[in-house]
Motif scaffolding. Sequence first.
Motif, PDB file in Angstrom:
ATOM      1  N   GLU A 331       0.818  -1.216   0.000  1.00  0.00           N
ATOM      2  CA  GLU A 331       0.000   0.000   0.000  1.00  0.00           C
ATOM      3  C   GLU A 331       0.850   1.263   0.000  1.00  0.00           C
ATOM      4  OE1 GLU A 331      -3.177   0.241  -0.465  1.00  0.00           O
ATOM      5  OE2 GLU A 331      -3.314  -1.938  -0.634  1.00  0.00           O
ATOM      6  N   VAL A 332       1.954   1.270   0.719  1.00  0.00           N
ATOM      7  CA  VAL A 332       2.783   2.471   0.746  1.00  0.00           C
ATOM      8  C   VAL A 332       3.466   2.691  -0.594  1.00  0.00           C
ATOM      9  CG1 VAL A 332       4.931   1.428   1.611  1.00  0.00           C
ATOM     10  CG2 VAL A 332       4.398   3.797   2.165  1.00  0.00           C
ATOM     11  N   LEU A 333       3.806   1.608  -1.300  1.00  0.00           N
ATOM     12  CA  LEU A 333       4.367   1.754  -2.640  1.00  0.00           C
ATOM     13  C   LEU A 333       3.312   2.273  -3.613  1.00  0.00           C
ATOM     14  CD1 LEU A 333       6.568  -1.461  -2.949  1.00  0.00           C
ATOM     15  CD2 LEU A 333       7.325   0.889  -2.565  1.00  0.00           C
ATOM     16  N   ALA A 334       2.077   1.834  -3.446  1.00  0.00           N
ATOM     17  CA  ALA A 334       0.990   2.336  -4.297  1.00  0.00           C
ATOM     18  C   ALA A 334       0.740   3.815  -4.028  1.00  0.00           C
ATOM     19  CB  ALA A 334      -0.281   1.525  -4.061  1.00  0.00           C
ATOM     20  N   LEU A 335       0.810   4.213  -2.743  1.00  0.00           N
ATOM     21  CA  LEU A 335       0.641   5.621  -2.393  1.00  0.00           C
ATOM     22  C   LEU A 335       1.732   6.470  -3.031  1.00  0.00           C
ATOM     23  CD1 LEU A 335      -0.547   7.992  -0.777  1.00  0.00           C
ATOM     24  CD2 LEU A 335       0.866   7.249   1.166  1.00  0.00           C
ATOM     25  N   ARG A 336       2.951   5.993  -2.971  1.00  0.00           N
ATOM     26  CA  ARG A 336       4.053   6.765  -3.551  1.00  0.00           C
ATOM     27  C   ARG A 336       3.906   6.869  -5.068  1.00  0.00           C
ATOM     28  NH1 ARG A 336       9.448   6.209  -5.440  1.00  0.00           N
ATOM     29  NH2 ARG A 336      10.565   8.164  -5.040  1.00  0.00           N
ATOM     30  N   ALA A 337       3.416   5.808  -5.696  1.00  0.00           N
ATOM     31  CA  ALA A 337       3.200   5.872  -7.144  1.00  0.00           C
ATOM     32  C   ALA A 337       2.177   6.946  -7.490  1.00  0.00           C
ATOM     33  CB  ALA A 337       2.755   4.509  -7.662  1.00  0.00           C
TER      34      ALA A 337
END
Length: 529
Positions: A331-337
């Motif tokens: 989820e944090v990688l998706a947020l950063r994307a």
Amino acid sequence: MTTFNLPDLGEGLTEATLLSWLVAEGETIVVDQPIAEVETAKSAIEVPSPYAGVVTTLHGAVGETMIVDQPLITVDDESGREGVADSSGGAADSSDDASPTAAAEDAGALSYREEERAGTTPATGEVSDPEEEGSGNVLIGYGTSTSSNSRRRRRRNGASRQTPAGGGGETAQAGSSAAPAAAPAPQQKAAQQKAPRVSSPLVRRLAREHSVPLGELSGSGPDGMILRADVQAAINASSEQETPTAQSRAAADQPQATETPAASSKAAASAEAATSSKSAPGSTTAAAPGGLEVRERVPMSGMRKAVATTLSRSRREIPEATVWQDVDMTEVLALRARLKEQAARDGGAAPSLLALLSRFVLAGLSRHPDLATRLEEREDGTQEIVHFDGVNLGFAAQTPAGLVVPVIRHAERLSARGLHTEIGRLVGEAREGSISGRELTGGTFTVNNYGVFGSDGATPIINHPEVGILGIGRILDRAWAVNGALAVRKVATLTIAFDHRVCDGGTAGGFLNFVATCLEDPSSALADL
């Protein structure tokens, strides 16, 4: 005559390499005038003089290693003013108000000393006014004047020197204040010689490691400054030179056929002694394990010495414990994307993963403040846990010169984007070799992203005198249970090492679980930060 010793350089540093003299014997100097440029394990700095008068002796030659508390320069005070060099190289002024004071940070700075030696701990509530600093104070790498202009004009051949702030508005021609004298002796010329100008301390280190004499290079930079490319070109040219073949060396080392066995044995012993002496100057033996020959001996650099001292002390003094936890980073990688897409549209910059992690770490430290403290031992032998009014967050950064830990002061005041900006600025300065000693000290907690080196996990060593450090490994695709079913998720391992004298596993585990929860559901976490 007054002798000024090399002052305390702070951060536990006890030595420095003399890069250049900024004054000459016989020259008249003023208080706060830079007299020498030295290179420590952290950066290159100018050392100001707390005395005014005529320079009589320069203690040291360019390139020599100078030791703290040993003589640096001797000055003849023409005005009759008497100064006494204290044990740390500072000056005791005749005025009660001129004693050295610690340089203060801005009004919201943390309440502890800026210049701390290794082994000391921060004192609380000791913040002085920068305006009270004046001539005679010996700071660490930043001069002693209260002027806001930290860069001073250096004297060039035949050029006039601009007197630093606090020393009057007069200018003096180079050498005009000295009495006419005969041509300087060769020894004095050597002492007055200046080191070649280079773009950064990293260039000096590269040249030193490959035995490239900087004085023989022609710099391609502005005003003849030697750049990294110039040193690299000299290294490449040197490597292309022909060397004796192994066969010719073997033939040269083989004894003559007419030699007697005794003479041959004696010659072999002499050759072995000569080889040992050449490969290891000053060492008692050149023996290597398993009959291997010693190929090279490389002295430890100032940077490696500083790192070794800090880490060895941490292992020796801190009873550390380690806790780790796997965390779903999907989820944090998706947020950063999503943030990167928004930044691309708006022309801004998206917070890095380290900046997002740091933001969650700061939120966790606000809930578990014991992990951002210091353990202080008093003079009577008792110990205290010292809490601060904020967090100075350090982060490990690998540079060409070695591992450094830049510090973001009052990091709890910054957003994720603010942290991203500060991280980028400090990493850039560290890799260029221009970061100041002030920005490498004073941390209260450290974050280490060793996943960028391909490591799944590690047991990080606490950055003494802190009490905690958090590390994160690389992010991998792994099978993960989601709502009772297996799925492929982005998973990493968080590890915290903490000082068991200060807090217990419950505190460290609670902090680690909080950070992991924030990473697994960052949108909800950011709503509460």
